[in-house]
Design a protein around this motif. Structure first.
Motif, PDB file in Angstrom:
ATOM      1  N   SER A 272       0.798  -1.227   0.000  1.00 45.00           N
ATOM      2  CA  SER A 272       0.000   0.000   0.000  1.00 45.00           C
ATOM      3  C   SER A 272       0.832   1.279   0.000  1.00 45.00           C
ATOM      4  N   ARG A 273       2.143   1.160   0.109  1.00 44.91           N
ATOM      5  CA  ARG A 273       2.990   2.364   0.147  1.00 44.91           C
ATOM      6  C   ARG A 273       4.385   2.038  -0.355  1.00 44.91           C
ATOM      7  N   ALA A 274       4.980   2.998  -1.063  1.00 48.93           N
ATOM      8  CA  ALA A 274       6.368   2.861  -1.515  1.00 48.93           C
ATOM      9  C   ALA A 274       7.075   4.188  -1.322  1.00 48.93           C
ATOM     10  N   ARG A 275       8.242   4.122  -0.718  1.00 46.53           N
ATOM     11  CA  ARG A 275       9.053   5.319  -0.497  1.00 46.53           C
ATOM     12  C   ARG A 275      10.350   5.161  -1.285  1.00 46.53           C
ATOM     13  N   PHE A 276      10.697   6.191  -2.031  1.00 47.10           N
ATOM     14  CA  PHE A 276      11.908   6.206  -2.846  1.00 47.10           C
ATOM     15  C   PHE A 276      12.903   7.148  -2.185  1.00 47.10           C
ATOM     16  N   PHE A 277      14.118   6.650  -1.978  1.00 46.70           N
ATOM     17  CA  PHE A 277      15.169   7.442  -1.349  1.00 46.70           C
ATOM     18  C   PHE A 277      16.395   7.492  -2.248  1.00 46.70           C
ATOM     19  N   PHE A 278      17.158   8.577  -2.080  1.00 42.68           N
ATOM     20  CA  PHE A 278      18.467   8.700  -2.700  1.00 42.68           C
ATOM     21  C   PHE A 278      19.486   8.460  -1.595  1.00 42.68           C
ATOM     22  N   TYR A 279      20.412   7.539  -1.829  1.00 44.30           N
ATOM     23  CA  TYR A 279      21.423   7.172  -0.851  1.00 44.30           C
ATOM     24  C   TYR A 279      22.758   7.799  -1.259  1.00 44.30           C
ATOM     25  N   GLU A 280      23.264   8.668  -0.391  1.00 44.56           N
ATOM     26  CA  GLU A 280      24.510   9.371  -0.716  1.00 44.56           C
ATOM     27  C   GLU A 280      25.729   8.790  -0.006  1.00 44.56           C
ATOM     28  N   GLY A 281      25.520   7.939   0.959  1.00 46.01           N
ATOM     29  CA  GLY A 281      26.640   7.323   1.659  1.00 46.01           C
ATOM     30  C   GLY A 281      26.260   6.954   3.079  1.00 46.01           C
TER      31      GLY A 281
ATOM     32  N   ILE B 291      16.159  -6.749   0.588  1.00 45.52           N
ATOM     33  CA  ILE B 291      15.937  -7.048   2.002  1.00 45.52           C
ATOM     34  C   ILE B 291      14.455  -7.318   2.194  1.00 45.52           C
ATOM     35  N   ASP B 292      14.123  -8.494   2.712  1.00 41.32           N
ATOM     36  CA  ASP B 292      12.716  -8.840   2.912  1.00 41.32           C
ATOM     37  C   ASP B 292      12.274  -8.487   4.333  1.00 41.32           C
ATOM     38  N   LYS B 293      11.988  -7.199   4.494  1.00 36.02           N
ATOM     39  CA  LYS B 293      11.573  -6.658   5.782  1.00 36.02           C
ATOM     40  C   LYS B 293      10.583  -5.528   5.521  1.00 36.02           C
ATOM     41  N   ASN B 294       9.567  -5.410   6.334  1.00 39.37           N
ATOM     42  CA  ASN B 294       8.611  -4.321   6.171  1.00 39.37           C
ATOM     43  C   ASN B 294       9.073  -3.124   6.992  1.00 39.37           C
ATOM     44  N   LEU B 295       9.734  -2.189   6.326  1.00 39.21           N
ATOM     45  CA  LEU B 295      10.269  -0.997   6.976  1.00 39.21           C
ATOM     46  C   LEU B 295       9.601   0.284   6.483  1.00 39.21           C
ATOM     47  N   VAL B 296       8.514   0.158   5.742  1.00 38.68           N
ATOM     48  CA  VAL B 296       7.922   1.314   5.075  1.00 38.68           C
ATOM     49  C   VAL B 296       7.488   2.402   6.061  1.00 38.68           C
ATOM     50  N   ALA B 297       7.119   2.040   7.278  1.00 37.96           N
ATOM     51  CA  ALA B 297       6.673   3.031   8.259  1.00 37.96           C
ATOM     52  C   ALA B 297       7.809   3.505   9.167  1.00 37.96           C
ATOM     53  N   GLN B 298       9.006   2.975   8.967  1.00 37.86           N
ATOM     54  CA  GLN B 298      10.143   3.335   9.812  1.00 37.86           C
ATOM     55  C   GLN B 298      10.723   4.688   9.398  1.00 37.86           C
ATOM     56  N   ASP B 299      11.434   5.307  10.334  1.00 35.31           N
ATOM     57  CA  ASP B 299      12.076   6.583   9.996  1.00 35.31           C
ATOM     58  C   ASP B 299      13.356   6.330   9.199  1.00 35.31           C
ATOM     59  N   GLU B 300      13.854   7.388   8.638  1.00 32.96           N
ATOM     60  CA  GLU B 300      15.006   7.316   7.730  1.00 32.96           C
ATOM     61  C   GLU B 300      16.227   6.662   8.373  1.00 32.96           C
ATOM     62  N   SER B 301      16.519   7.012   9.615  1.00 29.25           N
ATOM     63  CA  SER B 301      17.728   6.463  10.244  1.00 29.25           C
ATOM     64  C   SER B 301      17.614   4.957  10.466  1.00 29.25           C
ATOM     65  N   ASN B 302      16.422   4.474  10.792  1.00 32.20           N
ATOM     66  CA  ASN B 302      16.233   3.034  10.984  1.00 32.20           C
ATOM     67  C   ASN B 302      16.366   2.304   9.643  1.00 32.20           C
ATOM     68  N   ILE B 303      15.823   2.866   8.581  1.00 35.36           N
ATOM     69  CA  ILE B 303      15.970   2.260   7.242  1.00 35.36           C
ATOM     70  C   ILE B 303      17.443   2.227   6.862  1.00 35.36           C
ATOM     71  N   ARG B 304      18.145   3.330   7.101  1.00 37.13           N
ATOM     72  CA  ARG B 304      19.563   3.430   6.724  1.00 37.13           C
ATOM     73  C   ARG B 304      20.407   2.385   7.462  1.00 37.13           C
ATOM     74  N   SER B 305      20.014   2.016   8.682  1.00 34.30           N
ATOM     75  CA  SER B 305      20.783   1.023   9.441  1.00 34.30           C
ATOM     76  C   SER B 305      20.799  -0.347   8.751  1.00 34.30           C
TER      77      SER B 305
END
Length: 137
Positions: free
Chosen positions: A12-21, A121-135
């Motif tokens: 039901s949701r997709a978030r697109f991020f740019f990863y700089e490092g 990665i097979d994990k549901n992180l769509v509702a997580q904040d950016e820092s948790n996704i980045r980890s």
């Protein structure tokens, strides 16, 4: 130029991020919401299914409506990824999705996009904040 996109999704949701490092925060590019992915099957199926009829075939089984909506949304995500690939917006891709949705998403992506997938990665992180996704990267 090296550029990495990270897609975090469920049905039901997709978030697109740019990863700089590793030391940089993820920069959110887009947040797609597919409201139909949250609907219950009985909310989507029309009242005509299983209605009264004159014959043995008055009721036909419904294909899994939620799965059809998941496929439709995965195709929409694939279209966004294809637009980004064609415009050379990324050359490395990370897919993070709920386990049930990750397979559906992979099946809808073309070969050119799949060649750019560096990690899944097979994990549901769509509702997580950016820092948790980045980890997870």
């Amino acid at each position: 130029m090296y550029s990495k996109w990270v897609v975090v999704a469920d049905s039901s949701r997709a978030r697109f991020f740019f990863y700089e490092g590793k030391k940089e925060p993820l920069r959110e590019l887009e947040d797609l919401v597919h409201a139909e992915g949250k609907l219950k099957t009985q909310d989507v199926v029309s009242d005509q299914q299983g209605g009264r009829g004159n014959g043995a075939h008055s009721f036909e089984p419904v294909t899994d409506v939620k799965q059809q909506e998941a496929i439709r949304f995965a195709q929409q995500i694939g279209d966004k990824l294809e637009q980004g690939r064609v415009k050379n917006k990324y050359n490395d891709l990370v897919l993070i999705a709920a386990p049930a949705f990750l397979g559906t998403l992979r099946q809808t992506l073309n070969d050119q996009i799949m060649k750019l997938v560096g990690k899944s990665i097979d994990k549901n992180l769509v509702a997580q904040d950016e820092s948790n996704i980045r980890s997870y990267l």
